[in-house]
Enzyme design. Structure first.
Site, PDB file in Angstrom:
ATOM      1  N   GLY A   1       4.488   0.372   5.675  1.00 39.92           N
ATOM      2  CA  GLY A   1       4.341  -0.751   4.743  1.00 39.92           C
ATOM      3  C   GLY A   1       4.785  -0.297   3.375  1.00 39.92           C
ATOM      4  O   GLY A   1       4.083   0.481   2.718  1.00 39.92           O
TER       5      GLY A   1
ATOM      6  N   MET B   1       2.283  -1.568  -3.024  1.00 41.53           N
ATOM      7  CA  MET B   1       1.196  -0.587  -2.859  1.00 41.53           C
ATOM      8  C   MET B   1       1.646   0.606  -2.017  1.00 41.53           C
ATOM      9  O   MET B   1       1.414   1.759  -2.377  1.00 41.53           O
ATOM     10  CB  MET B   1      -0.019  -1.261  -2.202  1.00 41.53           C
TER      11      MET B   1
ATOM     12  N   VAL C   1      -0.077  -2.576   4.723  1.00 43.13           N
ATOM     13  CA  VAL C   1       0.565  -3.879   4.915  1.00 43.13           C
ATOM     14  C   VAL C   1      -0.459  -4.977   4.661  1.00 43.13           C
ATOM     15  O   VAL C   1      -1.635  -4.707   4.424  1.00 43.13           O
ATOM     16  CB  VAL C   1       1.197  -4.036   6.323  1.00 43.13           C
TER      17      VAL C   1
ATOM     18  N   LYS D   1     -15.682  -0.825  -0.971  1.00 41.06           N
ATOM     19  CA  LYS D   1     -14.575  -1.390  -1.753  1.00 41.06           C
ATOM     20  C   LYS D   1     -14.846  -2.870  -2.057  1.00 41.06           C
ATOM     21  O   LYS D   1     -14.566  -3.356  -3.150  1.00 41.06           O
ATOM     22  CB  LYS D   1     -13.258  -1.229  -0.987  1.00 41.06           C
TER      23      LYS D   1
ATOM     24  N   HIS E   1     -17.319  -3.033  -4.778  1.00 38.32           N
ATOM     25  CA  HIS E   1     -16.606  -2.683  -6.014  1.00 38.32           C
ATOM     26  C   HIS E   1     -15.941  -3.933  -6.593  1.00 38.32           C
ATOM     27  O   HIS E   1     -16.050  -4.221  -7.781  1.00 38.32           O
ATOM     28  CB  HIS E   1     -15.554  -1.608  -5.738  1.00 38.32           C
ATOM     29  N   ASN E   2     -15.264  -4.668  -5.749  1.00 37.77           N
ATOM     30  CA  ASN E   2     -14.563  -5.859  -6.243  1.00 37.77           C
ATOM     31  C   ASN E   2     -15.542  -6.927  -6.710  1.00 37.77           C
ATOM     32  O   ASN E   2     -15.270  -7.638  -7.674  1.00 37.77           O
ATOM     33  CB  ASN E   2     -13.650  -6.421  -5.160  1.00 37.77           C
TER      34      ASN E   2
ATOM     35  N   GLU F   1     -16.604  -5.935 -10.036  1.00 40.48           N
ATOM     36  CA  GLU F   1     -15.460  -6.188 -10.923  1.00 40.48           C
ATOM     37  C   GLU F   1     -15.454  -7.657 -11.370  1.00 40.48           C
ATOM     38  O   GLU F   1     -15.254  -7.948 -12.556  1.00 40.48           O
ATOM     39  CB  GLU F   1     -14.186  -5.835 -10.150  1.00 40.48           C
TER      40      GLU F   1
ATOM     41  N   LYS G   1      -8.937 -13.648  -4.783  1.00 42.04           N
ATOM     42  CA  LYS G   1      -8.287 -13.325  -3.513  1.00 42.04           C
ATOM     43  C   LYS G   1      -9.286 -13.129  -2.381  1.00 42.04           C
ATOM     44  O   LYS G   1      -8.899 -12.786  -1.277  1.00 42.04           O
ATOM     45  CB  LYS G   1      -7.446 -12.064  -3.667  1.00 42.04           C
TER      46      LYS G   1
HETATM   47  P1  NBP Z   1       1.534  -7.134   0.827  1.00 37.05           P
HETATM   48  O1  NBP Z   1       0.107  -7.420   1.023  1.00 37.05           O
HETATM   49  O2  NBP Z   1       2.368  -8.072   0.046  1.00 37.05           O
HETATM   50  O3  NBP Z   1       2.213  -6.945   2.268  1.00 37.05           O
HETATM   51  C1  NBP Z   1       3.593  -6.707   2.410  1.00 37.05           C
HETATM   52  C2  NBP Z   1       3.828  -5.637   3.448  1.00 37.05           C
HETATM   53  O4  NBP Z   1       3.248  -6.003   4.707  1.00 37.05           O
HETATM   54  C3  NBP Z   1       5.303  -5.428   3.706  1.00 37.05           C
HETATM   55  O5  NBP Z   1       5.518  -4.054   3.939  1.00 37.05           O
HETATM   56  C4  NBP Z   1       5.526  -6.244   4.975  1.00 37.05           C
HETATM   57  O6  NBP Z   1       6.639  -5.847   5.706  1.00 37.05           O
HETATM   58  C5  NBP Z   1       4.268  -5.915   5.715  1.00 37.05           C
HETATM   59  N1  NBP Z   1       3.982  -6.761   6.875  1.00 37.05           N
HETATM   60  C6  NBP Z   1       3.593  -8.059   6.930  1.00 37.05           C
HETATM   61 BR1  NBP Z   1       3.414  -9.133   5.476  1.00 37.05          BR
HETATM   62  N2  NBP Z   1       3.396  -8.499   8.177  1.00 37.05           N
HETATM   63  C7  NBP Z   1       3.695  -7.455   8.964  1.00 37.05           C
HETATM   64  C8  NBP Z   1       3.707  -7.285  10.369  1.00 37.05           C
HETATM   65  N3  NBP Z   1       3.345  -8.273  11.192  1.00 37.05           N
HETATM   66  N4  NBP Z   1       4.076  -6.081  10.854  1.00 37.05           N
HETATM   67  C9  NBP Z   1       4.433  -5.083  10.027  1.00 37.05           C
HETATM   68  N5  NBP Z   1       4.433  -5.188   8.683  1.00 37.05           N
HETATM   69  C10 NBP Z   1       4.064  -6.356   8.154  1.00 37.05           C
HETATM   70  O7  NBP Z   1       1.723  -5.659   0.220  1.00 37.05           O
HETATM   71  P2  NBP Z   1       0.954  -4.970  -1.016  1.00 37.05           P
HETATM   72  O8  NBP Z   1       0.753  -5.895  -2.150  1.00 37.05           O
HETATM   73  O9  NBP Z   1       1.699  -3.706  -1.241  1.00 37.05           O
HETATM   74  O10 NBP Z   1      -0.485  -4.627  -0.424  1.00 37.05           O
HETATM   75  C11 NBP Z   1      -0.658  -3.825   0.738  1.00 37.05           C
HETATM   76  C12 NBP Z   1      -2.129  -3.790   1.087  1.00 37.05           C
HETATM   77  O11 NBP Z   1      -2.846  -3.191   0.008  1.00 37.05           O
HETATM   78  C13 NBP Z   1      -2.751  -5.173   1.284  1.00 37.05           C
HETATM   79  O12 NBP Z   1      -3.719  -5.116   2.301  1.00 37.05           O
HETATM   80  C14 NBP Z   1      -3.410  -5.439  -0.043  1.00 37.05           C
HETATM   81  O13 NBP Z   1      -4.478  -6.343   0.062  1.00 37.05           O
HETATM   82  C15 NBP Z   1      -3.879  -4.055  -0.423  1.00 37.05           C
HETATM   83  N6  NBP Z   1      -4.085  -3.853  -1.857  1.00 37.05           N
HETATM   84  C16 NBP Z   1      -3.256  -4.396  -2.766  1.00 37.05           C
HETATM   85  C17 NBP Z   1      -3.464  -4.165  -4.120  1.00 37.05           C
HETATM   86  C18 NBP Z   1      -2.537  -4.725  -5.137  1.00 37.05           C
HETATM   87  O14 NBP Z   1      -2.807  -4.556  -6.328  1.00 37.05           O
HETATM   88  N7  NBP Z   1      -1.431  -5.348  -4.745  1.00 37.05           N
HETATM   89  C19 NBP Z   1      -4.542  -3.391  -4.532  1.00 37.05           C
HETATM   90  C20 NBP Z   1      -5.357  -2.835  -3.591  1.00 37.05           C
HETATM   91  C21 NBP Z   1      -5.121  -3.080  -2.251  1.00 37.05           C
HETATM   92  P3  NBP Z   1       8.081  -6.551   5.442  1.00 37.05           P
HETATM   93  O15 NBP Z   1       8.690  -5.829   4.298  1.00 37.05           O
HETATM   94  O16 NBP Z   1       8.808  -6.330   6.713  1.00 37.05           O
HETATM   95  O17 NBP Z   1       7.802  -8.005   5.154  1.00 37.05           O
END
Ligand code: NBP
Length: 477
Positions: free
Chosen positions: A9, A13, A74, A182, A185-186, A189, A260
């Site tokens: 993924g 993140m 992911v 976690k 924590h949120n 927050e 969220k």
């Molecule tokens: P996203 O939550 O936007 O997810 C995008 C990623 O998921 C891409 O790599 C996408 O692949 C992959 N993906 C999806 Br959508 N469906 C899939 C599937 N069926 N099989 C394989 N891969 C799949 O990414 P993010 O914002 O980087 O967050 C990642 C995780 O971290 C999430 O669970 C999020 O809640 C958590 N998180 C985010 C933050 C933040 O600040 N953003 C903070 C803390 C935690 P693709 O490129 O092929 O579409």
């Protein structure tokens, strides 16, 4: 097989976490993303990371040295399940799958149970700190088996934020404990942000200060006991001027707050466990209220005048600071109560002092304040509430009069302060000798024969309300 750690993924993140891992001595990082174009982009932008990239999941698994360790970053839900299934099919006993996404801890518990018979370790790890944290050092809350932590712990410690020389990571507990913590924590927050927002509203509406001046007040607060990342960034946001209009940025933002879900989960879980987390609940509801434009407009049409704003004294900002601090103590006390209740319900051995410590850096609620909480639980892990710890008891006592003035002023001025006032009511509810809950018990016994206990003798009782109103003792309770 050359990589000691892999990341699946590569959205914001995952790619930041992979870069963070790659920047540490001794790590070779394998990367894989469903859509290969994203992987190619990362490789092109960061050749310095030396990633071992794969176009297929088979090649990715083959690129990992044993025991294989892969962190999934992911989208939570179906995407995470799809990747877990792919890895479980290819991994062997002793290998480790880490879900670093924002999974619901119930899902994590279920996934761990499903995967455990294969001998593969499944670790749900809460990762806080957003994109910046992932890149420069997050606060990490891993669950899963203690055995998996022996392999995983040092890797996570190498990328976690550091607070006072200690990495912001600890083995939180088994199965879903990491994602549970976690989630709390949120929730905290949410409460912290709402309280700060109310402080701003008071300083502006009652105190008559403009956003830039309030930014100065907050910057000042950030030098004292209220020092925290959230206070710091709030000052930044308030200082911001909209380039298009020249108006304060905060004035051009639509006042409807989104969420969220993790704050909502915290409150749902607390409702299930019977833990009063009013501060967090009010924060979630405050966002919900803000996002009801039709209702707000309807009420604003019929309520044409607001109360005259009460004159704020010269020390109003100091009062607000004290009220904020006291309310914050309540919110954190409630959050830790939720952790304690969850640990008991789900059988986790959670060390509260360690949780406070790993939140000191990397995550959104990072603050000096957490040192005081760690000390309180370190001194006595069995205190009934954080409000009882001498340091906090004193802090709240010192701020109590100001807290009451602020809530009263807000009420008299028509400034909504659900966070401040709910925190104060919670404190008062704990502080008064008698609560009207006795009357509620009477009502419940009246209409539902729900029985009650007496203050003067043991046993369970019911009054024959529809009969001669004599009291009967109910056996077997
Ligand atoms: P996203 O939550 O936007 O997810 C995008 C990623 O998921 C891409 O790599 C996408 O692949 C992959 N993906 C999806 Br959508 N469906 C899939 C599937 N069926 N099989 C394989 N891969 C799949 O990414 P993010 O914002 O980087 O967050 C990642 C995780 O971290 C999430 O669970 C999020 O809640 C958590 N998180 C985010 C933050 C933040 O600040 N953003 C903070 C803390 C935690 P693709 O490129 O092929 O579409």
């Amino acid at each position: 097989a050359t990589a000691n750690i892999g990341v699946v993924g590569l959205a914001v993140m995952g790619s930041n976490l992979a870069r963070n891992l790659a920047s540490r001595e001794g790590n070779t990082v394998a990367v894989y993303n469903r859509t290969y174009a994203r992987t190619e982009e990362l490789l092109a932008e960061h050749p310095e990371a030396g990633f071992v990239a794969s176009e297929t999941i088979d090649d990715f698994v083959a690129s990992l040295a044993k025991p294989r360790t892969a962190i999934i970053m992911v989208q939570a839900g179906a995407g995470t399940d799809a990747v877990i299934d792919q890895l479980v099919e290819r991994f062997e006993p002793g290998d480790i799958i880490v879900d670093g996404g924002n999974a619901n801890f119930h899902d994590t518990i279920a996934r761990e149970q499903r995967i455990a018979p294969t001998g593969i370790h499944f670790v749900g790890a809460g990762i806080s700190g957003g994109e910046e944290g992932a890149l420069h050092g997050p606060s990490i809350m891993p669950g899963g088996s203690a055995e998996s932590y022996e392999t995983l712990g040092p890797i996570l410690a190498s990328i976690a934020a550091v607070a006072e020389g200690e990495p912001c990571v600890t083995h939180v507990g088994t199965d879903g404990a990491g994602h549970f913590v976690k989630m709390i924590h949120n929730g905290i927050e949410y409460a912290d942000m709402q309280l700060i927002a109310e402080a701003y509203d008071l300083l502006r509406t009652v105190g008559g200060l403009q956003p830039a001046a309030i930014a100065d007040v907050f910057a000042g607060w950030n030098e004292g006991p209220l020092e925290s990342y959230l206070i710091e960034i709030t000052a930044e946001v308030l200082r911001q001027v909209d380039p298009a209009t020249g108006r304060p940025f905060v004035d051009i933002v639509l006042d409807q707050a989104g969420s969220k879900g993790t704050g909502v989960w915290t409150v749902q879980n607390a409702l299930d466990l019977g833990v009063p987390v009013g501060g967090i609940g009010e924060a979630v509801f405050a966002r919900a209220v803000s996002s009801k434009p039709a209702q707000r407009a309807a009420v604003q049409r019929i309520v044409n005048s607001r109360p005259t704003v009460q004159e704020a004294g010269t020390s109003f900002a100091d009062d607000v600071a004290k009220a904020l601090y006291a309310s914050k103590v309540v919110a954190y006390a409630q959050g830790f109560d939720a952790i304690i209740a969850g640990a008991e319900k789900y059988g986790w051995d959670i060390h509260k002092d360690r949780i406070a410590k790993i939140w000191r850096g990397g995550c959104i609620i990072r603050a000096q304040f957490l040192n005081r909480i760690a000390e309180a639980y370190d001194e006595n892990p069995d205190i009934a509430t954080l409000l009882e710890a001498p340091y906090f008891a004193q802090a709240v006592a010192d701020g109590e009069a100001a807290w009451r003035r602020v809530v009263a002023t807000a009420a008299l001025s028509g400034v909504p302060v659900p966070g401040f006032s709910s925190a104060l009511s919670y404190y008062d509810s704990l502080a008064v000798k008698r609560l009207p809950a006795a009357l509620v018990q009477g009502q419940r016994d009246f209409f539902g024969a729900h029985t009650y206990k007496r203050v003067d003798k043991p046993g369970t009782f019911h009054t024959l309300w529809s009969g001669d109103r004599a009291e009967v003792e109910v056996p077997g309770h």
